[in-house]
Design a protein around this motif. Structure first.
Motif, PDB file in Angstrom:
ATOM      1  N   VAL A 269     -14.496 -19.747   5.310  1.00  0.00           N
ATOM      2  CA  VAL A 269     -13.953 -18.427   5.026  1.00  0.00           C
ATOM      3  C   VAL A 269     -13.664 -18.372   3.525  1.00  0.00           C
ATOM      4  CG1 VAL A 269     -12.063 -16.811   5.452  1.00  0.00           C
ATOM      5  CG2 VAL A 269     -12.976 -18.176   7.337  1.00  0.00           C
ATOM      6  N   LEU A 270     -14.346 -17.464   2.835  1.00  0.00           N
ATOM      7  CA  LEU A 270     -14.178 -17.328   1.394  1.00  0.00           C
ATOM      8  C   LEU A 270     -13.018 -16.405   1.035  1.00  0.00           C
ATOM      9  CD1 LEU A 270     -17.918 -16.775   0.405  1.00  0.00           C
ATOM     10  CD2 LEU A 270     -16.615 -18.908   0.318  1.00  0.00           C
ATOM     11  N   TRP A 271     -12.788 -15.426   1.908  1.00  0.00           N
ATOM     12  CA  TRP A 271     -11.786 -14.413   1.610  1.00  0.00           C
ATOM     13  C   TRP A 271     -11.408 -13.723   2.919  1.00  0.00           C
ATOM     14  CZ3 TRP A 271     -12.061  -9.101   2.344  1.00  0.00           C
ATOM     15  CH2 TRP A 271     -11.070  -8.337   1.710  1.00  0.00           C
ATOM     16  N   SER A 272     -10.183 -13.260   3.007  1.00  0.00           N
ATOM     17  CA  SER A 272      -9.779 -12.469   4.174  1.00  0.00           C
ATOM     18  C   SER A 272      -8.647 -11.544   3.774  1.00  0.00           C
ATOM     19  CB  SER A 272      -9.347 -13.371   5.331  1.00  0.00           C
ATOM     20  OG  SER A 272      -8.157 -14.048   5.006  1.00  0.00           O
ATOM     21  N   THR A 273      -8.479 -10.501   4.557  1.00  0.00           N
ATOM     22  CA  THR A 273      -7.385  -9.574   4.346  1.00  0.00           C
ATOM     23  C   THR A 273      -6.991  -8.959   5.674  1.00  0.00           C
ATOM     24  OG1 THR A 273      -6.558  -7.741   2.989  1.00  0.00           O
ATOM     25  CG2 THR A 273      -8.785  -7.514   3.868  1.00  0.00           C
ATOM     26  N   TYR A 274      -5.772  -8.487   5.723  1.00  0.00           N
ATOM     27  CA  TYR A 274      -5.266  -7.819   6.912  1.00  0.00           C
ATOM     28  C   TYR A 274      -5.130  -6.333   6.603  1.00  0.00           C
ATOM     29  CZ  TYR A 274      -2.204  -6.390  10.718  1.00  0.00           C
ATOM     30  OH  TYR A 274      -1.675  -5.745  11.802  1.00  0.00           O
ATOM     31  N   ALA A 275      -5.817  -5.519   7.383  1.00  0.00           N
ATOM     32  CA  ALA A 275      -5.737  -4.061   7.239  1.00  0.00           C
ATOM     33  C   ALA A 275      -6.044  -3.464   8.604  1.00  0.00           C
ATOM     34  CB  ALA A 275      -6.713  -3.563   6.183  1.00  0.00           C
ATOM     35  N   ARG A 276      -5.022  -3.270   9.397  1.00  0.00           N
ATOM     36  CA  ARG A 276      -5.210  -2.782  10.766  1.00  0.00           C
ATOM     37  C   ARG A 276      -5.100  -1.258  10.802  1.00  0.00           C
ATOM     38  NH1 ARG A 276      -2.342  -5.138  16.145  1.00  0.00           N
ATOM     39  NH2 ARG A 276      -3.615  -3.982  17.607  1.00  0.00           N
ATOM     40  N   PRO A 277      -6.123  -0.597  11.321  1.00  0.00           N
ATOM     41  CA  PRO A 277      -6.042   0.861  11.428  1.00  0.00           C
ATOM     42  C   PRO A 277      -5.011   1.284  12.473  1.00  0.00           C
ATOM     43  CG  PRO A 277      -8.157   0.051  12.250  1.00  0.00           C
ATOM     44  CD  PRO A 277      -7.394  -1.125  11.761  1.00  0.00           C
TER      45      PRO A 277
ATOM     46  N   GLU B  88      -9.083   7.565   9.405  1.00  0.00           N
ATOM     47  CA  GLU B  88      -8.296   6.331   9.316  1.00  0.00           C
ATOM     48  C   GLU B  88      -9.198   5.123   9.057  1.00  0.00           C
ATOM     49  OE1 GLU B  88      -4.968   3.706   9.377  1.00  0.00           O
ATOM     50  OE2 GLU B  88      -5.203   5.830   8.965  1.00  0.00           O
ATOM     51  N   LEU B  89     -10.337   5.046   9.740  1.00  0.00           N
ATOM     52  CA  LEU B  89     -11.263   3.931   9.538  1.00  0.00           C
ATOM     53  C   LEU B  89     -11.842   3.953   8.121  1.00  0.00           C
ATOM     54  CD1 LEU B  89     -13.061   3.923  12.998  1.00  0.00           C
ATOM     55  CD2 LEU B  89     -11.391   2.262  12.151  1.00  0.00           C
ATOM     56  N   HIS B  90     -12.116   5.151   7.618  1.00  0.00           N
ATOM     57  CA  HIS B  90     -12.605   5.275   6.241  1.00  0.00           C
ATOM     58  C   HIS B  90     -11.539   4.786   5.258  1.00  0.00           C
ATOM     59  CE1 HIS B  90     -15.000   6.949   2.965  1.00  0.00           C
ATOM     60  NE2 HIS B  90     -13.861   7.429   2.478  1.00  0.00           N
ATOM     61  N   HIS B  91     -10.294   5.156   5.499  1.00  0.00           N
ATOM     62  CA  HIS B  91      -9.174   4.742   4.653  1.00  0.00           C
ATOM     63  C   HIS B  91      -9.007   3.215   4.681  1.00  0.00           C
ATOM     64  CE1 HIS B  91      -5.264   4.788   2.719  1.00  0.00           C
ATOM     65  NE2 HIS B  91      -4.748   4.141   3.751  1.00  0.00           N
ATOM     66  N   ILE B  92      -9.066   2.622   5.857  1.00  0.00           N
ATOM     67  CA  ILE B  92      -8.923   1.166   5.996  1.00  0.00           C
ATOM     68  C   ILE B  92     -10.090   0.442   5.321  1.00  0.00           C
ATOM     69  CG2 ILE B  92      -8.937  -0.738   7.675  1.00  0.00           C
ATOM     70  CD1 ILE B  92      -6.240   0.690   7.400  1.00  0.00           C
ATOM     71  N   ALA B  93     -11.299   0.951   5.507  1.00  0.00           N
ATOM     72  CA  ALA B  93     -12.469   0.334   4.863  1.00  0.00           C
ATOM     73  C   ALA B  93     -12.334   0.395   3.347  1.00  0.00           C
ATOM     74  CB  ALA B  93     -13.742   1.037   5.320  1.00  0.00           C
ATOM     75  N   ASP B  94     -11.799   1.489   2.847  1.00  0.00           N
ATOM     76  CA  ASP B  94     -11.555   1.624   1.413  1.00  0.00           C
ATOM     77  C   ASP B  94     -10.566   0.562   0.931  1.00  0.00           C
ATOM     78  OD1 ASP B  94     -12.552   3.043  -0.697  1.00  0.00           O
ATOM     79  OD2 ASP B  94     -11.135   4.709  -0.538  1.00  0.00           O
ATOM     80  N   GLN B  95      -9.495   0.353   1.688  1.00  0.00           N
ATOM     81  CA  GLN B  95      -8.504  -0.680   1.336  1.00  0.00           C
ATOM     82  C   GLN B  95      -9.144  -2.068   1.316  1.00  0.00           C
ATOM     83  OE1 GLN B  95      -5.226  -0.586   4.041  1.00  0.00           O
ATOM     84  NE2 GLN B  95      -4.304   1.246   3.151  1.00  0.00           N
ATOM     85  N   ILE B  96      -9.930  -2.353   2.340  1.00  0.00           N
ATOM     86  CA  ILE B  96     -10.571  -3.674   2.444  1.00  0.00           C
ATOM     87  C   ILE B  96     -11.465  -3.940   1.241  1.00  0.00           C
ATOM     88  CG2 ILE B  96     -12.292  -4.998   3.756  1.00  0.00           C
ATOM     89  CD1 ILE B  96     -11.090  -3.627   6.298  1.00  0.00           C
TER      90      ILE B  96
ATOM     91  N   ARG C  99      -9.515  -4.392  -2.047  1.00  0.00           N
ATOM     92  CA  ARG C  99      -8.895  -5.719  -2.123  1.00  0.00           C
ATOM     93  C   ARG C  99      -9.919  -6.796  -2.443  1.00  0.00           C
ATOM     94  NH1 ARG C  99      -5.143  -5.228   3.289  1.00  0.00           N
ATOM     95  NH2 ARG C  99      -3.820  -3.527   2.517  1.00  0.00           N
ATOM     96  N   LEU C 100     -11.096  -6.671  -1.837  1.00  0.00           N
ATOM     97  CA  LEU C 100     -12.155  -7.642  -2.112  1.00  0.00           C
ATOM     98  C   LEU C 100     -12.608  -7.531  -3.562  1.00  0.00           C
ATOM     99  CD1 LEU C 100     -14.150  -9.822  -1.261  1.00  0.00           C
ATOM    100  CD2 LEU C 100     -15.660  -8.003  -0.461  1.00  0.00           C
ATOM    101  N   GLU C 101     -12.711  -6.320  -4.042  1.00  0.00           N
ATOM    102  CA  GLU C 101     -13.129  -6.116  -5.431  1.00  0.00           C
ATOM    103  C   GLU C 101     -12.126  -6.758  -6.394  1.00  0.00           C
ATOM    104  OE1 GLU C 101     -14.889  -2.410  -7.974  1.00  0.00           O
ATOM    105  OE2 GLU C 101     -13.115  -2.013  -6.757  1.00  0.00           O
ATOM    106  N   LYS C 102     -10.836  -6.582  -6.131  1.00  0.00           N
ATOM    107  CA  LYS C 102      -9.802  -7.191  -6.980  1.00  0.00           C
ATOM    108  C   LYS C 102      -9.885  -8.720  -6.926  1.00  0.00           C
ATOM    109  CE  LYS C 102      -6.545  -3.400  -6.714  1.00  0.00           C
ATOM    110  NZ  LYS C 102      -5.300  -2.886  -6.103  1.00  0.00           N
ATOM    111  N   ALA C 103     -10.057  -9.259  -5.718  1.00  0.00           N
ATOM    112  CA  ALA C 103     -10.158 -10.721  -5.569  1.00  0.00           C
ATOM    113  C   ALA C 103     -11.397 -11.253  -6.263  1.00  0.00           C
ATOM    114  CB  ALA C 103     -10.171 -11.101  -4.101  1.00  0.00           C
ATOM    115  N   HIS C 104     -12.478 -10.510  -6.197  1.00  0.00           N
ATOM    116  CA  HIS C 104     -13.733 -10.931  -6.815  1.00  0.00           C
ATOM    117  C   HIS C 104     -13.610 -10.934  -8.331  1.00  0.00           C
ATOM    118  CE1 HIS C 104     -18.113 -10.678  -7.809  1.00  0.00           C
ATOM    119  NE2 HIS C 104     -18.165 -11.542  -6.811  1.00  0.00           N
ATOM    120  N   LYS C 105     -12.893  -9.963  -8.877  1.00  0.00           N
ATOM    121  CA  LYS C 105     -12.725  -9.902 -10.343  1.00  0.00           C
ATOM    122  C   LYS C 105     -11.779 -10.990 -10.841  1.00  0.00           C
ATOM    123  CE  LYS C 105     -13.714  -5.039 -11.019  1.00  0.00           C
ATOM    124  NZ  LYS C 105     -13.168  -3.718 -11.378  1.00  0.00           N
TER     125      LYS C 105
END
Length: 187
Positions: free
Chosen positions: A153-161, A168-176, A179-185
């Motif tokens: 597992v390289l990365w994980s996050t918790y974002a439960r709709p 709501e799913l679009h909003h959660i996907a945006d959060q995910i 967060r990945l973009e920030k971790a990648h940078k």
């Protein structure tokens, strides 16, 4: 004649001890340095792996969250989303464990190897069938990015709709993806 190395070392130690005697702030800060380094080591060790991810394959997720995650990844342009898991550097999923391992074994095998495996199964008398990665069980809200080769597992996050509505799913996907973009940078 060059100075004696032992004398130089003694002089440096005396100078350092004089400095430490003057201000105990340095001493107090240094107490926490080993702890900070130990806590930071996993982050430093994981950094190169996440930086090496350029293409991702997204497995089906609960409530079709995978479709929204794909949409957001493509919109951000940070990674290439591939439809062939053999071309992916990493795999997005909302489950880990034995079912994921079985699913990866199934999708990461070349067509020729699948044919050989099917022929071998025909010769075998017992067939337990493949373990399915289904969305019958509710996701717990954690999304994982798993390295295709090592299966770490390289990365994980918790974002439960809160609901399974498209907004709501679009909003959660945006959060995910944010967060990945920030971790990648950072990494």
């Amino acid at each position: 004649m060059p100075p004696d190395p032992v004398c130089c070392l003694i002089n440096k130690l005396q100078t350092k001890s004089d400095f430490l005697a003057e201000g105990s702030v340095y001493d107090e800060d240094m107490k926490f340095a080993p702890t900070v380094l130990l806590l930071a080591m996993p982050l430093l060790a994981a950094a190169p792996e996440l930086k090496q991810v350029h293409s991702v394959y997204v497995l089906p997720m609960t409530s079709s969250l995978d479709q929204y995650v794909i949409d957001r990844i493509v919109a951000k342009g940070q990674f290439t989303v591939v439809t062939d898991p053999l071309k992916a550097d990493a795999i997005f999923t909302d489950r880990v464990g034995e079912a994921l391992d079985t699913k990866l074994d199934d999708i990461l095998v070349s067509k020729e190897d699948k044919k050989k495996k099917k022929e071998a199964e025909k010769d075998s008398l017992t067939d337990n069938g493949p373990t399915r990665l289904t969305s019958f069980s509710k996701g717990r809200g954690t999304v994982f990015l798993v390295d295709r080769q090592s299966r770490n597992v390289l990365w994980s996050t918790y974002a439960r709709p809160k609901t399974s509505t498209p907004d709501e799913l679009h909003h959660i996907a945006d959060q995910i993806v944010d967060r990945l973009e920030k971790a990648h940078k950072v990494k």
